[in-house]
Scaffold this motif. Structure first.
Motif, PDB file in Angstrom:
ATOM      1  N   LEU A  74       0.672  -1.262   0.268  1.00  0.00           N
ATOM      2  CA  LEU A  74       0.503  -0.267  -0.147  1.00  0.00           C
ATOM      3  C   LEU A  74       0.686   1.056   0.147  1.00  0.00           C
ATOM      4  N   LEU A  75       1.831   1.462   0.907  1.00  0.00           N
ATOM      5  CA  LEU A  75       2.761   2.848   1.271  1.00  0.00           C
ATOM      6  C   LEU A  75       3.513   3.238  -0.161  1.00  0.00           C
ATOM      7  N   PHE A  76       4.216   1.099  -0.712  1.00  0.00           N
ATOM      8  CA  PHE A  76       5.112   1.698  -2.264  1.00  0.00           C
ATOM      9  C   PHE A  76       4.271   2.081  -3.371  1.00  0.00           C
ATOM     10  N   GLY A  77       3.219   1.664  -3.380  1.00  0.00           N
ATOM     11  CA  GLY A  77       1.752   1.740  -4.224  1.00  0.00           C
ATOM     12  C   GLY A  77       1.784   3.510  -4.448  1.00  0.00           C
ATOM     13  N   MET A  78       1.077   3.622  -3.218  1.00  0.00           N
ATOM     14  CA  MET A  78       0.682   5.390  -2.804  1.00  0.00           C
ATOM     15  C   MET A  78       2.196   6.225  -3.583  1.00  0.00           C
ATOM     16  N   MET A  79       3.656   5.914  -3.257  1.00  0.00           N
ATOM     17  CA  MET A  79       4.191   6.655  -3.438  1.00  0.00           C
ATOM     18  C   MET A  79       4.618   6.836  -4.725  1.00  0.00           C
ATOM     19  N   ILE A  80       4.578   5.766  -5.523  1.00  0.00           N
ATOM     20  CA  ILE A  80       4.869   5.827  -6.613  1.00  0.00           C
ATOM     21  C   ILE A  80       3.490   7.114  -7.285  1.00  0.00           C
ATOM     22  N   VAL A  81       2.321   6.487  -6.803  1.00  0.00           N
ATOM     23  CA  VAL A  81       1.446   7.810  -7.554  1.00  0.00           C
ATOM     24  C   VAL A  81       1.371   8.859  -7.299  1.00  0.00           C
ATOM     25  N   VAL A  82       1.387   9.287  -5.465  1.00  0.00           N
ATOM     26  CA  VAL A  82       1.870  10.520  -5.104  1.00  0.00           C
ATOM     27  C   VAL A  82       3.490  11.015  -5.730  1.00  0.00           C
ATOM     28  N   ALA A  83       4.599  10.392  -6.240  1.00  0.00           N
ATOM     29  CA  ALA A  83       5.349  10.983  -7.789  1.00  0.00           C
ATOM     30  C   ALA A  83       5.291  11.547  -8.738  1.00  0.00           C
ATOM     31  N   ASN A  84       4.540  10.606  -9.263  1.00  0.00           N
ATOM     32  CA  ASN A  84       3.757  11.227 -10.565  1.00  0.00           C
ATOM     33  C   ASN A  84       2.792  12.159 -10.561  1.00  0.00           C
ATOM     34  N   LEU A  85       2.433  12.583  -9.538  1.00  0.00           N
ATOM     35  CA  LEU A  85       1.380  13.293  -9.181  1.00  0.00           C
ATOM     36  C   LEU A  85       2.135  15.022  -9.365  1.00  0.00           C
ATOM     37  N   ARG A  86       3.420  14.451  -8.099  1.00  0.00           N
ATOM     38  CA  ARG A  86       4.408  15.499  -8.277  1.00  0.00           C
ATOM     39  C   ARG A  86       4.969  15.638  -9.476  1.00  0.00           C
ATOM     40  N   LEU A  87       5.771  15.143 -10.011  1.00  0.00           N
ATOM     41  CA  LEU A  87       6.737  14.785 -11.353  1.00  0.00           C
ATOM     42  C   LEU A  87       5.315  15.770 -12.397  1.00  0.00           C
ATOM     43  N   SER A  88       4.437  15.833 -13.057  1.00  0.00           N
ATOM     44  CA  SER A  88       3.856  16.126 -13.854  1.00  0.00           C
ATOM     45  C   SER A  88       3.346  17.852 -13.480  1.00  0.00           C
ATOM     46  N   GLY A  89       3.115  17.999 -12.137  1.00  0.00           N
ATOM     47  CA  GLY A  89       3.216  19.809 -11.506  1.00  0.00           C
ATOM     48  C   GLY A  89       1.739  20.234 -11.542  1.00  0.00           C
ATOM     49  N   PHE A  90       0.746  18.622 -10.919  1.00  0.00           N
ATOM     50  CA  PHE A  90      -0.636  18.384 -10.472  1.00  0.00           C
ATOM     51  C   PHE A  90      -0.378  19.510  -9.509  1.00  0.00           C
ATOM     52  N   PHE A  91       0.391  19.472  -8.030  1.00  0.00           N
ATOM     53  CA  PHE A  91       0.444  20.031  -7.103  1.00  0.00           C
ATOM     54  C   PHE A  91       0.644  21.979  -7.227  1.00  0.00           C
ATOM     55  N   ARG A  92       1.906  21.706  -8.206  1.00  0.00           N
ATOM     56  CA  ARG A  92       1.481  23.455  -8.635  1.00  0.00           C
ATOM     57  C   ARG A  92       0.653  23.652  -9.357  1.00  0.00           C
ATOM     58  N   LEU A  93      -0.167  22.954 -10.485  1.00  0.00           N
ATOM     59  CA  LEU A  93      -1.455  23.600 -10.441  1.00  0.00           C
ATOM     60  C   LEU A  93      -2.342  23.913  -9.711  1.00  0.00           C
ATOM     61  N   VAL A  94      -3.068  22.838  -8.677  1.00  0.00           N
ATOM     62  CA  VAL A  94      -3.371  22.905  -7.694  1.00  0.00           C
ATOM     63  C   VAL A  94      -3.092  24.406  -6.588  1.00  0.00           C
ATOM     64  N   ASN A  95      -2.052  23.862  -6.139  1.00  0.00           N
ATOM     65  CA  ASN A  95      -1.720  25.821  -5.468  1.00  0.00           C
ATOM     66  C   ASN A  95      -1.767  27.334  -5.848  1.00  0.00           C
ATOM     67  N   GLY A  96      -1.572  26.561  -7.437  1.00  0.00           N
ATOM     68  CA  GLY A  96      -2.065  27.799  -7.902  1.00  0.00           C
ATOM     69  C   GLY A  96      -3.617  28.146  -8.506  1.00  0.00           C
ATOM     70  N   TRP A  97      -4.728  27.107  -8.361  1.00  0.00           N
ATOM     71  CA  TRP A  97      -5.949  27.671  -8.682  1.00  0.00           C
ATOM     72  C   TRP A  97      -6.507  28.244  -7.656  1.00  0.00           C
ATOM     73  N   VAL A  98      -5.856  27.625  -6.515  1.00  0.00           N
ATOM     74  CA  VAL A  98      -6.570  27.520  -4.998  1.00  0.00           C
ATOM     75  C   VAL A  98      -6.257  28.869  -4.442  1.00  0.00           C
ATOM     76  N   VAL A  99      -4.740  28.757  -3.875  1.00  0.00           N
ATOM     77  CA  VAL A  99      -4.275  29.582  -2.945  1.00  0.00           C
ATOM     78  C   VAL A  99      -4.240  31.526  -3.652  1.00  0.00           C
ATOM     79  N   THR A 100      -3.838  31.334  -4.775  1.00  0.00           N
ATOM     80  CA  THR A 100      -3.490  32.650  -5.191  1.00  0.00           C
ATOM     81  C   THR A 100      -4.713  33.464  -5.153  1.00  0.00           C
ATOM     82  N   ARG A 101      -5.765  32.904  -5.676  1.00  0.00           N
ATOM     83  CA  ARG A 101      -6.879  33.222  -5.545  1.00  0.00           C
ATOM     84  C   ARG A 101      -7.461  33.934  -4.541  1.00  0.00           C
ATOM     85  N   ALA A 102      -7.145  34.265  -3.532  1.00  0.00           N
ATOM     86  CA  ALA A 102      -7.181  34.638  -2.185  1.00  0.00           C
ATOM     87  C   ALA A 102      -6.878  36.395  -1.756  1.00  0.00           C
ATOM     88  N   ARG A 103      -7.387  37.361  -1.472  1.00  0.00           N
ATOM     89  CA  ARG A 103      -7.389  38.540  -1.552  1.00  0.00           C
ATOM     90  C   ARG A 103      -6.633  38.863  -0.387  1.00  0.00           C
TER      91      ARG A 103
END
Length: 420
Positions: A74-103
């Motif tokens: 379970l842990l190994f599989g989740m690490m692979i999934v999270v690694a792909n999300l991170r390398l793809s830029g998914f977290f940067r997209l989420v952070n940029g879309w949600v957080v930077t809309r705060a005024r």
């Protein structure tokens, strides 16, 4: 006076050896490394496991059987999934879309808490801290804000949010494997604790840092630069992750789903496997394997049924007692070793399912007590230091201590009164 038999003497000697190996292993884990030697927590766990076999406490076959391969998968599989999300830029997209809309600073704080908490609920919280810290630091630096409260928000919200599900953090993964609680039942019992905890996280940070958040000042309309991401890989990783979560709630074995999902993401023309493998926390997997064997050796030789029942008379069935013991042990030796050492006692309680939920709740929320209380906290502090920002012990403790007490009290009350 009858002298003890050779068999009894041998059993006593084996028990003494097992206790010594266990104590030595957990001492190094508690300290972090062996003074004067380059032996870290993972190395201590492997050495302890090897000594259990080498000293005859358990056979090699028994050691193999002690390893919970479902948890490792379970842990190994989740690490692979999270690694792909991170390398793809998914977290940067989420952070940029949600957080930077705060005024407004208070809206920004709330956004960070919700994003870190929500992502940590389904993905490993350590990784969320790893990817969010530099992104948020870059944002608050450009906004010329005090970075400390926002760093606290990442660390504390990721710990709290990870309480909600089996895949939120490593100790919950172990508990899921040991208890066999369905993913949906686990989440159904603990999501209210996580939700209230996230509310308290934002409230306490804002209250203690009143000068930063109770202001009429607003942010400029555009603060984010262009976000780098790989669209096909983001889509593929996101679809696999969503499918996995659906299968988790549908009752499919979480280890099987995680390892299949991770393996499917390795089937690609866009990302070299070496990049994914470099993202895997191999030392954590190694520590898990070693600790499974070390605890099994102690359990087989020392923790007899009589001893377990005697310790069980300490009212471990009471939610406050079990929560307090779990929280204390988690801060002493870290949450994963604490969960494993509590295994034989929890399994023999009158309501083991609720007891496991209490252990999951308390071991996770206890990580917010101090800066060294969880790996997630240390990741935030280390990443911040590399950017020239120092997150000190007291700055963390004055928010983390009341947050830990309040969230564990609520969690114990909730699981005692509403779950059962």
């Amino acid at each position: 006076m009858q002298l003890p038999s050779m068999e009894a003497l041998r059993a006593n000697a084996t028990a003494i050896v097992a206790v010594a190996i266990f104590a030595g292993t957990y001492l190094v884990i508690a300290v972090g490394k062996l003074p004067g030697y380059h032996l870290d927590r993972a190395g201590a766990a492997l050495l302890g496991a090897s000594l259990m076999v080498g000293a005859g406490v358990m056979s090699l076959d028994q050691a193999y059987r002690a390893i919970d391969f479902d948890t490792i998968a379970l842990l190994f599989g989740m690490m692979i999934v999270v690694a792909n999300l991170r390398l793809s830029g998914f977290f940067r997209l989420v952070n940029g879309w949600v957080v930077t809309r705060a005024r407004h600073p208070l809206v920004l704080l709330t956004s960070i808490v919700l994003v870190a908490g929500a992502l940590s609920a389904f993905l490993v919280n350590d990784t969320i801290c790893l990817v969010m810290t530099p992104l948020v630091l870059d944002l608050v630096t450009r906004l010329k804000r005090d970075p400390i409260p926002y760093l606290l928000a990442i660390a504390m919200a990721s710990n709290v949010g990870s309480t909600a599900t089996i895949t939120g953090n490593p100790q919950n993964m172990i508990i899921g494997g040991l208890s066999h609680i369905p993913y949906g039942s686990f989440a159904g019992a603990l999501w209210p604790v996580a939700a209230v905890g996230l509310f308290l996280t934002a409230l306490l940070i804002a209250f203690i840092h009143r000068g930063e958040f109770f202001t009429r000042e607003h942010f400029p309309a555009a603060v984010a630069g262009p976000v780098r991401y790989h669209r096909p890989l983001v889509v593929k990783s996101s679809l696999v992750t969503v499918a996995m979560v659906i299968l988790f709630f549908a009752g499919q074995p979480v280890a099987k789903v995680a390892i299949v999902g991770g393996a499917l993401l390795l089937f690609t023309r866009r990302l070299k496997p070496e990049k994914v493998y470099s993202e895997i926390d191999w030392t954590l997997l190694l520590m898990f394997v070693g600790l499974f064997i070390v605890v099994a050796g102690l359990e087989a030789t020392v923790l007899t049924q009589e001893v377990v029942e005697r310790i069980g008379r300490l009212h471990l069935d009471a939610a406050p007692v079990l929560s307090l013991i779990t929280a204390g042990l988690s801060n002493l030796v870290s949450n994963v070793p604490a969960v494993l050492v509590l295994k034989p006692f929890v399994a023999n309680l009158q309501d083991p399912e609720r007891a496991w939920l209490l252990v999951a709740m308390a071991s996770t929320l206890a990580g917010n007590l101090t800066l060294v209380g969880s790996v997630a906290n240390l990741i935030v502090a280390q990443r911040a230091r590399s950017h020239g920002v120092t997150l000190g012990f007291w700055a963390y403790f004055k928010v983390g201590a009341p947050l830990t007490v309040l969230t564990i009290l609520f969690g114990a009350w909730w699981l005692q009164s509403a779950v059962g």
